[in-house]
Write a protein that holds these residues in place. Sequence first.
Motif, PDB file in Angstrom:
ATOM      1  N   LEU A  60      73.276 -48.542  -1.378  1.00 25.12           N
ATOM      2  CA  LEU A  60      73.858 -48.312  -0.055  1.00 25.12           C
ATOM      3  C   LEU A  60      75.347 -48.663  -0.040  1.00 25.12           C
ATOM      4  O   LEU A  60      75.764 -49.675  -0.617  1.00 25.12           O
ATOM      5  CB  LEU A  60      73.131 -49.144   0.999  1.00 25.12           C
ATOM      6  CG  LEU A  60      71.688 -48.736   1.313  1.00 25.12           C
ATOM      7  CD1 LEU A  60      71.065 -49.720   2.285  1.00 25.12           C
ATOM      8  CD2 LEU A  60      71.628 -47.323   1.883  1.00 25.12           C
ATOM      9  N   PRO A  61      76.172 -47.857   0.644  1.00 20.89           N
ATOM     10  CA  PRO A  61      77.594 -48.196   0.772  1.00 20.89           C
ATOM     11  C   PRO A  61      77.787 -49.368   1.718  1.00 20.89           C
ATOM     12  O   PRO A  61      77.136 -49.454   2.758  1.00 20.89           O
ATOM     13  CB  PRO A  61      78.197 -46.914   1.351  1.00 20.89           C
ATOM     14  CG  PRO A  61      77.069 -46.271   2.101  1.00 20.89           C
ATOM     15  CD  PRO A  61      75.822 -46.600   1.327  1.00 20.89           C
ATOM     16  N   LEU A  62      78.658 -50.292   1.373  1.00 23.99           N
ATOM     17  CA  LEU A  62      78.898 -51.489   2.175  1.00 23.99           C
ATOM     18  C   LEU A  62      80.326 -51.498   2.692  1.00 23.99           C
ATOM     19  O   LEU A  62      81.281 -51.431   1.909  1.00 23.99           O
ATOM     20  CB  LEU A  62      78.646 -52.751   1.352  1.00 23.99           C
ATOM     21  CG  LEU A  62      77.273 -52.908   0.695  1.00 23.99           C
ATOM     22  CD1 LEU A  62      77.200 -54.231  -0.061  1.00 23.99           C
ATOM     23  CD2 LEU A  62      76.167 -52.804   1.724  1.00 23.99           C
ATOM     24  N   ALA A  63      80.456 -51.593   4.021  1.00 21.10           N
ATOM     25  CA  ALA A  63      81.766 -51.731   4.664  1.00 21.10           C
ATOM     26  C   ALA A  63      82.740 -50.627   4.255  1.00 21.10           C
ATOM     27  O   ALA A  63      83.939 -50.871   4.123  1.00 21.10           O
ATOM     28  CB  ALA A  63      82.358 -53.113   4.363  1.00 21.10           C
ATOM     29  N   THR A  64      82.221 -49.416   4.075  1.00 15.74           N
ATOM     30  CA  THR A  64      83.075 -48.299   3.663  1.00 15.74           C
ATOM     31  C   THR A  64      83.634 -47.512   4.840  1.00 15.74           C
ATOM     32  O   THR A  64      84.541 -46.696   4.672  1.00 15.74           O
ATOM     33  CB  THR A  64      82.283 -47.336   2.773  1.00 15.74           C
ATOM     34  OG1 THR A  64      81.095 -46.920   3.463  1.00 15.74           O
ATOM     35  CG2 THR A  64      81.907 -48.020   1.457  1.00 15.74           C
TER      36      THR A  64
END
Length: 516
Positions: A100-104
Amino acid sequence: MNAPPATPARPLCIKLHPSDNVAIVVNSGGLKAGARLEDGLVLVDAVPQGHKVALADIPKGGAVIRYGETIGYATLPLGKGAWVNEFLVELPEPPPLASLPLATNVPAPLPPLEGYSFQGYRNADGSVGTRNILGISTSVHCVAGVVDHVVALIKQRLLPKYPHVDDVVGLNHLYGCGVAINAPAAIVPIRTVQNLTLNPNFGGEILVIGLGCEKLQPERLMPELSPEAARRNILSLQDERFTGFQAMVSGILEMAEARLELLNRRRRETCPAADLVVGLQCGGSDAFSGVTANPAVGYAADLIVRAGGTVMFSEVTEVRDAVHLLTPRVVDEAVGKALIREMAWYDDYLARGSTDRSANPSPGNKKGGLSNIVEKALGSIVKSGTSPIQAVLAPGERATTKGLIFAATPASDFVCGTQQLASGMTLQVFTTGRGTPYGLAAAPVIKVATRRDLAARWHDLMDLDAGRIATGEASIEEVGWELFRLILEVASGKKPWSDVWGLHNALAVFNPAPVT
């Protein structure tokens, strides 16, 4: 009383995203086969209200798309105009947590919202309650009957003498003994019961009633108390100074009256909206939840955050299948990893119970048009609005951060409400499409109906009708502002319907630890 439901004179469906290949039926009572929509589409099946109709031919195995997301795959070929029900949609795999992408895609801060306030009770620790309640906590369920007995006596004999105290509430629960008290997962129920006593609506004047021989000793619930303070706030029924039941009752009443005298000195004062701690929850959801009530709640949530307040949304199983839409919104990678941690913990918890996320939704959810947990989750997370996610709380942890917070809880209404109270929630907004008389004694609950039909039929249980959004009578923004103002009124003392009728559910502390 709400106005009668506005039933569209023409067949009406709602498509939420340009890429959707299904839409939901708005009309009360649904639409019959042969009904023609404005774009010329003709229904080949009768479709109940809230249920999905195919807007295009969907082959077997083809994606069924709502909210611009794949909610499942067709188990049979579905022709244009067909009813797309739960039996025709295969549940997809959940989003993989590791990638999962984090803080993108952290949202930019919204413009500050100034000048809004409510009349609350300020506490010594700086927190603000929406109610002034004497709370009587318990260290073990063995004493619940005694607490219920005493609460009734306090309401009858003592409370009329203290008009500035709103209520007395017994915080009964099923924990405390017959449990693996030192098991790792026992931290969840223990900190939950501890933090319930710290809820701002109790003003720091909580009493704890114990039995004496339980594993969860009463002193453990208030570890910060000095020995002298413990004697004023903690009572064990097995104390040898008590001879007979009436002596126990008299002892509790004496302690309660001392606390009532202190609480009665408190007065509401003007507090900025920044002091609000609002919990969000849905129960008895339907296909309109993600169209009307939840988007309006999300708009109001953004207003609270803009005003500097705190909003917590919850229900892990109703976030898990849409978590890929949330991890880009976290303020930093640490918060993102905490969100993934809670999702993974719950995946493991369900697996240990030989079940999985398909156990949600309920039969009522499905009758209301929700085919599976993916569709339910996509509609549920809309309550969170558009603000960045500032923090993640494990079950029962107390909030220390302002802004939008994810407080991990089960999706069960009663467990979620209890866990949010432990996290410091002082007012809850609860959306429903099927209808529920749910309420909490420790904090006011504003119930928002997703459909005009429900709001009219349950006119003295629903506090706000968001169904007007589906019929075109109001916008999401208009209902969001209406809810925001109602939150300020209820925080200032106005009673929602559940409090008018005294409809309050029992607490249900989440206990994932073994019972011995």
